[in-house]
Design an enzyme around this catalytic site. Structure first.
Site, short mmCIF file in Angstrom:
data_model
loop_
_atom_site.label_atom_id
_atom_site.label_comp_id
_atom_site.label_asym_id
_atom_site.label_seq_id
_atom_site.Cartn_x
_atom_site.Cartn_y
_atom_site.Cartn_z
N GLU A 213 0.88 -1.16 0.00
CA GLU A 213 0.00 0.00 0.00
C GLU A 213 0.92 1.21 0.00
O GLU A 213 1.25 1.76 1.04
CB GLU A 213 -0.92 -0.03 1.23
N GLU B 87 5.14 11.19 -1.01
CA GLU B 87 5.90 10.26 -0.16
C GLU B 87 6.87 9.41 -0.96
O GLU B 87 7.80 8.85 -0.41
CB GLU B 87 5.00 9.34 0.67
#
Length: 403
Positions: free
Chosen positions: A171, A180
């Protein structure tokens, strides 16, 4: 280093491996930003809110240049759509997982690794760089799965796994899909360990963009200063706009806020995508507004699909969660053209679109300082560039031009 007496089922393997692929130039060094990022995920509440039922009480903003603020949204959110869809996808691909080796990249509390073990995996390597790996190891042991799941604390760039994998699950998605930059680690794991013809979960990802109107947010930011306890503070409005709109905002909108059909900013196959492709993304756009309304900004959301090889038909022993099944048929003119799950034989899809069930990702909005009054069918044209920040690859630079 581990303290004496700590759970040794969470193994630290950080010897520098000698892998060398044409796609990988050098092993990226761990930075202070990385350490701060991993430490943030050591906070249990981050994982708790991503697993539980989601609740939205207000708008949630994040400063895309300030890592310390990114978890504010996680603390306010609790997400079952995400977890149910991953569980459905893992069970859907049970024929590809049974008796096979799986690597879970960024395992967190280990819930996806456990789903894979429940789907019949022979071995699961749960890789996690933050200290939450210690807790994941204890969860694995508590569920009597230590003979199947091995928790490895460290980056995928550094840990050692001495066999190839049939499946990689992760994920990895951030806000606006790529914030990120965890996908880079997933690609490295794929290059290092995935067998030819192996399965990636998710298998495909698409980032969408559309112009939006959102009068309420704009009024909340500007109208307040017109009358503050009977005092005209309107000179503060320009500063208020700058503070409120200079950074992207993560919030929940509905399809009523969207002025046109979205476009695809980027779509890629996780089995094939390379690191250079995601480091810088440029696209041009042209929208024709379907309504007469003020243009307040642009919204971004994403889908990830869980397609892949199904080796043989299996009896249906599970029921997909409603979060991963779309009961509304796709319109023929829908430019998104997504392969939505409409029956038991269709692979699940995780969508963060405004018309779909809410997730902790919400939608990412970029607001204009001053709205533009649009006529129906008026064109909105421009270009967009997304790139990794030069100083910290986990940050995302956004350059948007429009007319």
């Amino acid at each position: 280093m581990q303290k004496s007496g700590e759970d040794q089922s969470c193994r630290r393997r950080v010897r520098r491996s000698r892998w060398n692929k044409a796609e990988m130039h050098v092993i990226p060094p761990i930075t202070d930003y990385d350490r701060e990022y991993f430490e943030g995920y050591a906070d249990l509440s981050v994982h708790e809110h991503m697993i539980k039922v989601i609740r939205y009480s207000s708008l949630h903003y994040f400063n895309i240049h300030s890592h310390s603020n990114i978890f504010y949204c996680y603390y306010a959110l609790q997400d079952t759509v995400r977890t149910n869809t991953y569980r459905d996808a893992i069970m859907f691909h049970r024929p590809s997982i049974q008796g096979k080796v799986v690597i879970d990249v960024g395992c967190g509390t280990g819930i996806l690794s456990i789903f894979c073990a429940q789907a019949g995996a022979k071995r699961v390597y749960a890789v996690e760089a933050s200290d939450i790996a210690m807790q994941a190891a204890r969860v694995v042991e508590e569920n009597n799965l230590s003979n199947i799941i091995t928790v490895l604390q460290g980056r995928v760039e550094d840990v050692e796994i001495r066999e190839k994998a049939d499946v990689i699950v992760s994920e990895w998605m951030g806000y606006m899909l790529l914030y990120e930059s965890m996908l880079q680690s997933v690609i490295i794991a794929r290059v290092r360990w995935l067998k030819r013809g192996g399965l990636m979960l998710p298998s495909d990802a698409t980032l969408y963009m559309a112009p939006v109107t959102n009068i309420e947010v704009y009024r909340d930011t500007t109208d307040f200063w017109g009358d503050v306890y009977g005092i005209d503070m309107s000179p503060i409005i320009p500063l208020s706009k700058k503070c409120a709109f200079e950074d992207p905002s993560v919030e929940i909108i509905t399809s009523e806020n969207v002025l046109t059909w979205p476009i695809e900013v980027i779509r890629f196959d996780c089995h094939l995508v390379t690191i250079p492709k995601i480091k810088s993304i440029t696209t041009k756009f042209q929208f024709a507004s379907l309504f007469q309304a003020p243009l307040h900004g642009f919204a971004f959301w994403f889908d990830v699909e869980f397609n892949g090889p199904v080796l043989q038909p299996m009896p249906i022993t599970w029921l997909p969660s409603t979060s991963s099944i779309d009961d509304h048929p796709e319109k023929e003119d829908d430019s998104r053209k997504r392969k939505r799950g409409t029956k038991l034989s269709a692979a699940p899809i995780l969508s963060t679109a405004p018309e779909d069930p809410q997730t902790h990702w919400g939608q990412t909005l970029i607001y204009l300082n001053n709205p533009i009054e649009l006529e129906k069918y008026q064109l909105i044209e421009g270009s967009l560039n997304l790139s990794q920040n030069e100083y910290c690859a986990r940050f995302l630079n956004i350059h948007l031009e429009y007319a």
